[in-house]
Motif scaffolding. Structure first.
Motif, short mmCIF file in Angstrom:
data_model
loop_
_atom_site.label_atom_id
_atom_site.label_comp_id
_atom_site.label_asym_id
_atom_site.label_seq_id
_atom_site.Cartn_x
_atom_site.Cartn_y
_atom_site.Cartn_z
N GLY A 143 0.75 -1.23 0.00
CA GLY A 143 0.00 0.00 0.00
C GLY A 143 0.79 1.29 0.00
O GLY A 143 1.97 1.35 -0.38
N LEU A 144 0.13 2.33 0.44
CA LEU A 144 0.66 3.68 0.41
C LEU A 144 1.99 3.78 1.17
O LEU A 144 2.10 3.26 2.28
N GLY A 145 2.97 4.43 0.56
CA GLY A 145 4.29 4.59 1.17
C GLY A 145 5.33 3.63 0.66
O GLY A 145 6.52 3.83 0.88
N THR A 146 4.89 2.59 -0.03
CA THR A 146 5.85 1.56 -0.44
C THR A 146 6.78 2.02 -1.56
O THR A 146 7.90 1.55 -1.66
N LEU A 147 6.33 2.96 -2.39
CA LEU A 147 7.19 3.39 -3.49
C LEU A 147 8.44 4.10 -2.98
O LEU A 147 9.55 3.86 -3.48
N ASN A 148 8.27 4.95 -1.98
CA ASN A 148 9.43 5.66 -1.44
C ASN A 148 10.40 4.70 -0.77
O ASN A 148 11.62 4.74 -1.03
N SER A 149 9.90 3.81 0.08
CA SER A 149 10.80 2.90 0.80
C SER A 149 11.47 1.91 -0.15
O SER A 149 12.62 1.53 0.04
N THR A 150 10.76 1.51 -1.21
CA THR A 150 11.36 0.62 -2.19
C THR A 150 12.44 1.33 -2.99
O THR A 150 13.53 0.77 -3.23
N ALA A 151 12.18 2.57 -3.40
CA ALA A 151 13.18 3.33 -4.14
C ALA A 151 14.42 3.58 -3.29
O ALA A 151 15.55 3.48 -3.78
#
Length: 247
Positions: A143-151
């Protein structure tokens, strides 16, 4: 791929269940597997740790810990508070290489996120991956927030000369919201690596036999599975954007 390092973008993202799924798919493909947990925290003597849980779900898998500390903290902090010796990147790499002599695949599962400290010298799982020259599988939430932590995780790997193998969603919900649906298309771009699976939420509570028989359905062929990212994304389409308002 004799050694694969498994990291999460943080805690409680489905890393151990994903590790178990990768192990189960490899065993079903006829490969011998070991799961190595360099530092197990938050588990008392006699209690099963993450490596043992992965083996319970996956089947005939060698499970090994190098150290365990009772408090659920970062390994360096937990070791220091317990008055115990920490486990660094070099010890982790040595243990993984030794297991690789006797197994087709060694899965090295970290604690928490990629840059959690193993010891007071600052060793991390990323350092172990670099020493091993091993690919890293990133487990991320849906969900929300995963793109930043993955990047951030992928960038930290590349700065250290380690390429992420891909991303697995570690706990795909039964009812995916808008953010989760959109993230299926955006995660590969954030990581600069392919989406290699989606493990359904709650499968860690399944009976081992059911888990083993289904594991390959959650993982891409690169991980000995049959999961297809394009087909999965098509089953969970994101609705079109908001229509423009008049006036």
């Amino acid at each position: 791929m004799a050694i694969l390092v498994v990291t999460g973008t943080g805690t409680e993202v489905g890393k151990t269940v994903t590790t178990a799924a990768v192990a189960a798919a490899a065993v079903a493909a006829g490969r011998s597997v070991a799961v190595l947990k360099p530092a197990q925290t938050g588990v008392l003597p006699g209690e099963p740790g993450d490596a043992a849980e992965a083996a319970r779900l996956a089947g005939p898998v060698t499970a090994r810990e190098l150290a365990r500390y009772p408090e659920p903290l970062a390994p360096a902090t937990a070791a220091r508070r317990a008055g115990a010796a920490p486990v660094g990147a070099r010890a982790t790499a040595r243990a993984a290489r030794h297991l690789a002599l006797h197994h087709d695949l060694v899965l090295v599962e970290g604690a928490g996120g990629l840059l959690v400290r193993f010891d007071d010298a600052g060793d991390t799982l990323a350092d172990a991956a670099r020493l091993l020259d091993a690919p890293v599988l990133v487990v991320a939430p849906a969900g929300l927030g995963t793109l930043n932590s993955t990047a951030l995780t992928a960038e930290a790997l590349r700065v250290r000369g380690v390429e992420p193998l891909g991303v697995v969603v570690g706990s795909w919900p039964a009812e995916a919201d808008l953010a989760a649906r959109c993230n299926l298309g955006d995660l590969p771009e954030a990581a600069g690596a392919p989406l290699l699976g989606a493990v359904p939420a709650g499968v860690g509570g399944w009976q081992p036999a059911a888990f083993r028989s289904a594991a390959a359905q959650w993982l891409a062929p690169r991980l000995d599975g049959v999961w297809d990212a394009a087909a999965f994304t098509a089953r969970w389409p994101a609705p079109s954007g908001l229509a423009p308002t008049a006036g």
